[in-house]
Write an enzyme that holds these catalytic residues in place. Structure first.
Site, mmCIF file in Angstrom:
data_model
loop_
_atom_site.group_PDB
_atom_site.id
_atom_site.type_symbol
_atom_site.label_atom_id
_atom_site.label_comp_id
_atom_site.label_asym_id
_atom_site.label_seq_id
_atom_site.Cartn_x
_atom_site.Cartn_y
_atom_site.Cartn_z
ATOM 1 N N LYS A 131 0.868 -1.183 0.000
ATOM 2 C CA LYS A 131 0.000 0.000 0.000
ATOM 3 C C LYS A 131 0.893 1.216 0.000
ATOM 4 C CE LYS A 131 -4.366 1.001 0.009
ATOM 5 N NZ LYS A 131 -5.490 0.178 -0.457
ATOM 6 N N ASP A 171 -7.000 4.263 -4.685
ATOM 7 C CA ASP A 171 -7.642 4.100 -3.381
ATOM 8 C C ASP A 171 -8.283 5.461 -3.096
ATOM 9 O OD1 ASP A 171 -7.735 2.038 -0.997
ATOM 10 O OD2 ASP A 171 -7.367 3.954 -0.036
#
Ligand code: NDP
Ligand code: 2IT
Length: 451
Positions: A131, A171
């Site tokens: 991430k 995201d």
């Protein structure tokens, strides 16, 4: 084995983790949820403990942190901080989104990268977990400012990613526009056209259904849970939080399957349309949010009979299905009590960790069908994996082909959760997702020896 070297219970393990990772509450929370259900499984399979697999899986492979310097429209120099947490590449190249939000810090990115490792394993595709993101606030920025920021970020990030190394995607705050600017800069710096990012535009290697995949997949998962219990979403009242990529397409699929979607929200508050959203109403919301970058409260300009609740979340509205699709810890224990009292039957996390651990316990105590994000929102990264496959084949599949594969993957994740999570006939999806996601990664790590 030397027993003194190993923590044999959860409090000991969590104490060590917190000591090694101070001031990272979101990371602690994500690990706690996983470790709680994994510890008994590891007790029953001590070779994982002897190899210290859980200790290794909670330590990222590496973290890259860097400065992003860019110039705003008034000629001011601006500085942000960005990171890429490459958590675990045991079963494939690192894969996971990039988040642009002022709250971004290492605690949040480590929790997300940790969760991503299990989620990607559950999809059955060869993807490791990662991430990244920056503490950059895209709100109120011009298109040109977003472009300059994305180019500046990629100028450093391109050293650390690649189609066989690490493949980022979107995201919160990173959608089609940002992925396009990031891809354009990567292509320019490397002089290579490769599938280094997913969520790309359809004219340059993107996949059909990627935009819809997380929201659609979440509703497919709910339908699987309800079908397993002899029920379906048709005719059920549905509360959704958020009005971004995940929320809008969860709403679209829920409406298509006959659900009555009553709410959407953003960080300002929520709208309640007691007549239920329709595809026509949703098309207007898409125009407001995706094209005009407006607020969900603008809905009332078009539909004045709906109500807007400033500063509130939608969990007080009586519904049978709840889909939190905005952000972490947006549903607390008292919200869970209210939802249960009002007749909730199923909840699926479209967002990552939107439900606080205390709220999860409320749902467990009342045998609510509860799908954790690593299972319920895996459709997005699954179609990212399918985008990588199409790029590697230099082919594009049809909408129907991709959607069929997405439905199959969500069905298989559901079955794996039931297989590993059923206690006395009631499926515990948290336990099932954690164990099923763990096994594949852990077994790969065991094969590699001590690395
Ligand atoms: P978007 O940026 O498209 O939308 C985010 C939505 O959540 C907006 O409505 C935003 O409101 C709201 N929101 C964000 N932060 C907060 C906050 N702190 N408090 C209240 N509301 C907030 O993001 P996505 O839809 O892509 O992501 C939503 C969630 O889904 C995240 O948890 C993400 O990690 C997860 N997810 C996303 C996937 C994807 O493919 N995009 C895949 C799997 C999970 P506002 O505009 O007011 O900030
Ligand atoms: O949380 C997630 O799964 C995502 N943001 C999507 C990641 C991806 O690589 O598509």
């Amino acid at each position: 084995m030397n027993d003194d070297l190993f923590c044999k219970d959860l409090p000991c393990f969590m104490k060590g983790l917190k000591k090694r990772n101070p001031h990272e509450p979101e990371f602690h929370q994500a690990v706690q949820e996983v470790a709680e259900t994994l510890m008994p499984y590891i007790d029953a399979h001590p070779h994982y403990r002897e190899a210290r697999i859980l200790e290794r899986m909670t330590e990222p492979d590496r973290i890259v942190s860097f400065r992003v310097t860019w110039e705003d429209d008034d000629g001011n120099i601006r500085v942000n901080r960005a990171h890429r947490v490459q958590f675990n590449n045991s079963i494939g190249p690192y894969k996971g989104g990039l988040r642009f939000h002022p709250s971004v810090n290492l605690s949040i990115l480590k929790f997300l990268g940790f969760e991503q490792t299990f989620k990607n394993s559950l999809t059955g595709l060869p993807m490791g977990g990662a991430k990244g993101g920056a503490n950059f606030n895209p709100k109120g920025k011009s298109d040109r400012e977003i472009m300059r920021f994305c180019q500046a970020l990629m100028t450093e990030l391109h050293h650390h990613i690649g189609e066989h190394t690490d493949v980022p995607a979107g995201d919160i705050g990173v959608g089609a526009r940002e992925i396009s600017y990031l891809f354009g800069q990567y292509k320019r710096l490397k002089n290579q056209f490769t599938g280094v990012l997913t969520g790309k535009g359809l004219s340059f290697g993107g996949s059909l259904v990627r935009k819809e995949a997380t929201g659609y997949g979440c509703v497919y998962f709910v339908e699987n849970m309800l079908n397993h219990a002899g029920d379906s979403i048709a005719g059920k009242k549905v509360a959704i939080s958020g009005s971004g990529n995940v929320a809008l397409y969860a709403a679209e699929k829920a409406i298509e399957l006959g659900g009555k979607v009553l709410t959407l929200s953003d960080s300002g508050g929520f709208i309640h349309d007691s007549e239920g959203l329709t595809q026509e109403k949703l098309d207007i919301i898409k125009q407001i949010k995706e094209v005009e970058h407006g607020r969900i409260s603008d809905y009332l300009d078009h539909f004045p009979k709906a109500s807007y609740h400033s500063g509130e979340r939608p969990w007080s509205v009586p519904v049978e299905v709840a889909l939190p699709c905005a952000t972490q810890n947006e549903l607390m224990a008292e919200d869970a009590e209210t939802l249960v009292k009002n007749g909730l039957r199923a909840l699926a996390e479209g967002a990552n960790m939107p439900t606080h651990l205390d709220a999860v316990r409320v749902f467990e105590n009342h045998q609510i069908l509860f799908a954790p994000g690593k299972a319920a929102n895996a459709g997005g990264v699954a179609v990212s994996g399918l985008e990588q496959s199409q790029n590697a084949q230099r082919l594009s599949w049809t909408r129907e082909e991709v959607d069929e594969k997405l439905q199959l993957i969500m069905r298989q994740i559901h079955s794996r959760c039931v297989e590993f999570g059923t206690d006395e006939k009631h499926p515990n999806y948290v336990k099932g997702a954690n164990i099923a996601g763990f096994i594949k990664v852990a077994d790969a790590m065991l094969s590699y020896g001590a690395i």
